[in-house]
Design a protein around this motif. Structure first.
Motif, PDB file in Angstrom:
ATOM      1  N   SER A  14      -1.288   2.549  20.806  1.00 42.46           N
ATOM      2  CA  SER A  14      -1.932   3.629  20.066  1.00 42.46           C
ATOM      3  C   SER A  14      -1.126   4.896  20.281  1.00 42.46           C
ATOM      4  N   ASP A  50       2.193   0.401  11.403  1.00 42.89           N
ATOM      5  CA  ASP A  50       0.934   1.139  11.483  1.00 42.89           C
ATOM      6  C   ASP A  50      -0.188   0.256  10.946  1.00 42.89           C
ATOM      7  N   LYS A 104      -6.200   9.114  16.058  1.00 44.69           N
ATOM      8  CA  LYS A 104      -5.557   8.084  16.864  1.00 44.69           C
ATOM      9  C   LYS A 104      -5.162   6.929  15.953  1.00 44.69           C
ATOM     10  N   ARG A 105      -3.907   6.507  16.039  1.00 46.86           N
ATOM     11  CA  ARG A 105      -3.404   5.417  15.217  1.00 46.86           C
ATOM     12  C   ARG A 105      -3.057   4.236  16.111  1.00 46.86           C
ATOM     13  N   LYS A 106      -3.105   3.037  15.544  1.00 47.47           N
ATOM     14  CA  LYS A 106      -2.764   1.830  16.289  1.00 47.47           C
ATOM     15  C   LYS A 106      -1.769   1.004  15.500  1.00 47.47           C
ATOM     16  N   GLU A 133      -2.363  -0.562  24.374  1.00 51.48           N
ATOM     17  CA  GLU A 133      -3.742  -1.010  24.201  1.00 51.48           C
ATOM     18  C   GLU A 133      -3.883  -2.468  24.633  1.00 51.48           C
ATOM     19  N   THR A 186      -0.864   9.386  18.719  1.00 55.00           N
ATOM     20  CA  THR A 186      -1.228  10.445  17.782  1.00 55.00           C
ATOM     21  C   THR A 186       0.064  11.113  17.353  1.00 55.00           C
TER      22      THR A 186
END
Length: 78
Positions: free
Chosen positions: A17, A56, A27-29, A73, A19
């Protein structure tokens, strides 16, 4: 090297994850596809920056991010 600690911890296939700097703080994963190092400056005084190429998960695009911004993560099991 900038981001060296995260760069050594993260492997290809890991779920991470992050930013993005300067954009909304959402928040991106995504999944790591490739790890690489960029070099800037003169050859004898080069500054190295650890980078990650990531898919992404929210929009299925490939993005390049600083390894410094990434948080693991889930580790890849294969």
């Amino acid at each position: 090297m900038l981001g060296e600690v995260n760069f050594s911890r993260i492997s290809v296939g890991d779920l991470i994850s992050w930013t993005e700097i300067g954009k909304e703080n959402r928040k991106r994963k995504g999944i790591v596809l490739k790890k690489y190092v960029l070099g800037y400056g003169e050859s004898h005084r080069q500054r190295k920056i650890a980078m990650l190429k990531v898919v992404d998960g929210s929009c299925n695009t490939i993005v390049n991010i600083l390894a410094l911004n990434a948080k693991i993560e889930s580790k890849s099991t294969t």
